[in-house]
Design a protein around this motif. Structure first.
Motif, short mmCIF file in Angstrom:
data_model
loop_
_atom_site.label_atom_id
_atom_site.label_comp_id
_atom_site.label_asym_id
_atom_site.label_seq_id
_atom_site.Cartn_x
_atom_site.Cartn_y
_atom_site.Cartn_z
N GLY A 168 0.62 -0.98 -0.24
CA GLY A 168 0.25 0.29 0.29
C GLY A 168 0.59 1.21 0.11
O GLY A 168 0.54 2.51 -0.37
N GLY A 171 2.01 2.00 -3.33
CA GLY A 171 1.39 2.26 -4.15
C GLY A 171 0.79 1.05 -5.84
O GLY A 171 0.31 1.72 -7.02
N ASP A 172 1.42 -0.46 -4.87
CA ASP A 172 1.28 -0.96 -6.33
C ASP A 172 -0.36 -2.18 -5.48
O ASP A 172 0.18 -3.22 -4.79
CB ASP A 172 2.31 -2.33 -5.72
CG ASP A 172 2.22 -2.95 -6.49
OD1 ASP A 172 1.24 -3.27 -7.04
OD2 ASP A 172 3.45 -4.26 -7.30
N ARG A 173 -1.46 -1.80 -6.37
CA ARG A 173 -2.23 -1.92 -5.57
C ARG A 173 -3.10 -3.70 -5.93
O ARG A 173 -2.93 -5.05 -5.12
CB ARG A 173 -3.99 -1.61 -6.55
CG ARG A 173 -4.26 0.05 -5.85
CD ARG A 173 -5.26 0.53 -6.85
NE ARG A 173 -6.00 0.06 -6.08
CZ ARG A 173 -7.40 0.65 -6.56
NH1 ARG A 173 -7.42 1.71 -7.06
NH2 ARG A 173 -8.74 -0.19 -6.22
N ARG A 176 -1.10 -5.48 -3.08
CA ARG A 176 -1.65 -5.44 -2.17
C ARG A 176 -2.86 -6.44 -2.30
O ARG A 176 -3.12 -7.17 -0.91
CB ARG A 176 -1.65 -4.25 -2.24
CG ARG A 176 -3.00 -3.18 -0.85
CD ARG A 176 -3.36 -2.11 -0.78
NE ARG A 176 -4.44 -2.14 0.61
CZ ARG A 176 -5.09 -0.85 0.85
NH1 ARG A 176 -4.14 0.47 0.03
NH2 ARG A 176 -5.42 -1.06 1.94
N GLY A 177 -3.76 -6.72 -2.99
CA GLY A 177 -5.14 -6.88 -3.11
C GLY A 177 -4.12 -8.66 -3.31
O GLY A 177 -4.90 -9.59 -2.52
N THR A 180 -3.34 -9.35 0.57
CA THR A 180 -4.64 -9.11 1.37
C THR A 180 -5.64 -10.93 0.78
O THR A 180 -6.06 -11.18 2.75
CB THR A 180 -5.34 -7.91 0.83
OG1 THR A 180 -4.79 -7.14 0.96
CG2 THR A 180 -7.04 -8.21 1.71
N GLY A 237 -10.60 -3.05 4.09
CA GLY A 237 -9.31 -1.85 2.81
C GLY A 237 -8.69 -0.92 3.35
O GLY A 237 -8.29 -0.12 2.92
#
Length: 371
Positions: A168, A171-173, A176-177, A180, A237
């Motif tokens: 996060g 900024g690497d979505r 991150r997902g 998660t 989130g």
């Protein structure tokens, strides 16, 4: 004084689990990341032993004798893991990189698993006070094996949570997902294994179970609440404070075990914190050394984490493999992947500034000695 040293021992175990455990968990996710192409983005104990040996020599001798094999396997995992990590970063041939990566990943499973079996064997009362030989049965009981799996799941859980926050920040979505989902899965698995271990302890050692659900119940509840809170925050989130909550949950499990077992060092024996200890002078020396270690080490670690959190420790120049998207050594996206790196002339200017400063300090020192 024996209680103070016991608390220091538990504190050391907690720090090792919260910090080193996440490190071992990173190896787990490296192992499960998939092939080179599919896993590119996500891929992109000594102090306590000395205290135990010095402060509680009789209990240490029994544990090291009865549980020699899992302890040596855990130590072997640490050695192989370090070697795999170092070689994977330096070598360039793909086949050797894969071999070093596999060594790093599998070794990351060996150490927490066998350390967990040691703790499970001690908690189950499988270590006699006068152990004279290694015992396979001591660490292969259902309680010990479940403890080993709990340790692996907890390490994976911590690592995934830490990596969610790190992704996060960069900024690497997608990454991150990715982590998660793995943090959520690891939390569920760790919780299920912990409940299974509780049921097993209820059958194998009712006295320990009663203490665990009696005086240690607040810590057991705290661990469960922290796990559920992390799950809820991940689902919503939100990541603010999530690392601290996950670490607190793991710490609560360790201290719950300590509180439930207090004051006994080896359950089902007469070995306690008071009668298995060294002299009073040794206890005092250990407490002083522990305080000195905190004063010397904690500020250094705080500075290290602050620098890393601000991405001031990123290595490699623009265009090098480590800056091309993902760091082979850490398995995390590199600082260059998260955004444009600072121009190289800034780093060289900073280096020149440091060199000039050192030369000036040396000149001043020589002038003072001359006067």
């Amino acid at each position: 004084m024996g209680e103070a040293v016991g608390a220091i021992l538990l504190a050391g175990i907690t720090l090792y689990a919260v910090l080193g455990g996440a490190d071992f968990g990173g190896g787990l996710w490296d192992l499960l990341a998939g092939t080179t192409a599919r896993g590119r983005a996500p891929r992109e104990l000594i102090f306590d032993l000395v205290i135990f040996w010095t402060a509680f020599p009789h209990a240490f001798a029994s544990v090291m004798t009865a549980l020699a094999l899992p302890i040596w396997l855990a130590v072997g995992g640490i050695v192989l893991r370090g070697a795999g990590f170092a070689f994977r970063k330096e070598i360039t041939r793909p086949s050797l990189q894969r071999m070093a990566g596999a060594t790093f990943a599998f070794s990351s499973l060996l150490t927490p698993f066998f350390m967990g079996t040691v703790v499970g064997a001690i908690a189950a009362g499988a270590v006699p006070a006068d152990a004279s030989h290694a015992s396979m049965a001591a660490w292969t009981s259902p309680t010990a094996l479940l403890a080993g799996f709990v340790f692996v799941a907890a390490c994976g859980f911590l690592a995934a949570v830490y990596l969610v926050v790190e992704a996060g920040k960069r900024g690497d979505r997608p990454v991150r997902g990715y982590f998660t989902r793995r943090a959520q899965g690891a939390a569920v698995v760790a919780g299920a294994l912990s409940l299974a271990a509780l049921f097993e302890v209820q059958n194998s050692d009712p006295a320990f179970f009663n203490r665990l659900t009696g005086r240690a119940l607040p810590l057991v509840v705290l661990a469960g609440v922290c796990g559920l809170a992390v799950l809820a925050l991940l689902t919503a989130g939100h990541t603010k404070g999530i690392r601290a909550i996950a670490a607190l949950g793991v710490a609560a499990v360790i201290w719950g075990w300590g509180v439930a077992q207090y004051p006994v060092l080896l359950p089902r024996t007469a070995v306690t914190l008071t009668n298995a200890g060294a002299t009073q002078a040794t206890f005092v020396a250990l407490v002083v050394v522990a305080i000195a270690a905190v004063i010397l080490v904690v500020p250094s670690f705080a500075l290290l984490y602050a620098l890393q959190g601000r991405q001031l420790l990123a290595g490699g120049e623009q265009g090098t493999p480590s800056a091309a998207g993902s760091d082979r050594a850490t398995g995390l996206p590199s600082a260059a992947h998260a955004g444009p790196p600072p121009p190289s002339h800034r780093r060289s200017s900073a280096t020149r500034g440091v060199a000039i400063g050192l030369v000036a300090i040396g000149a001043i020192a020589r002038r003072r000695r001359a006067h």
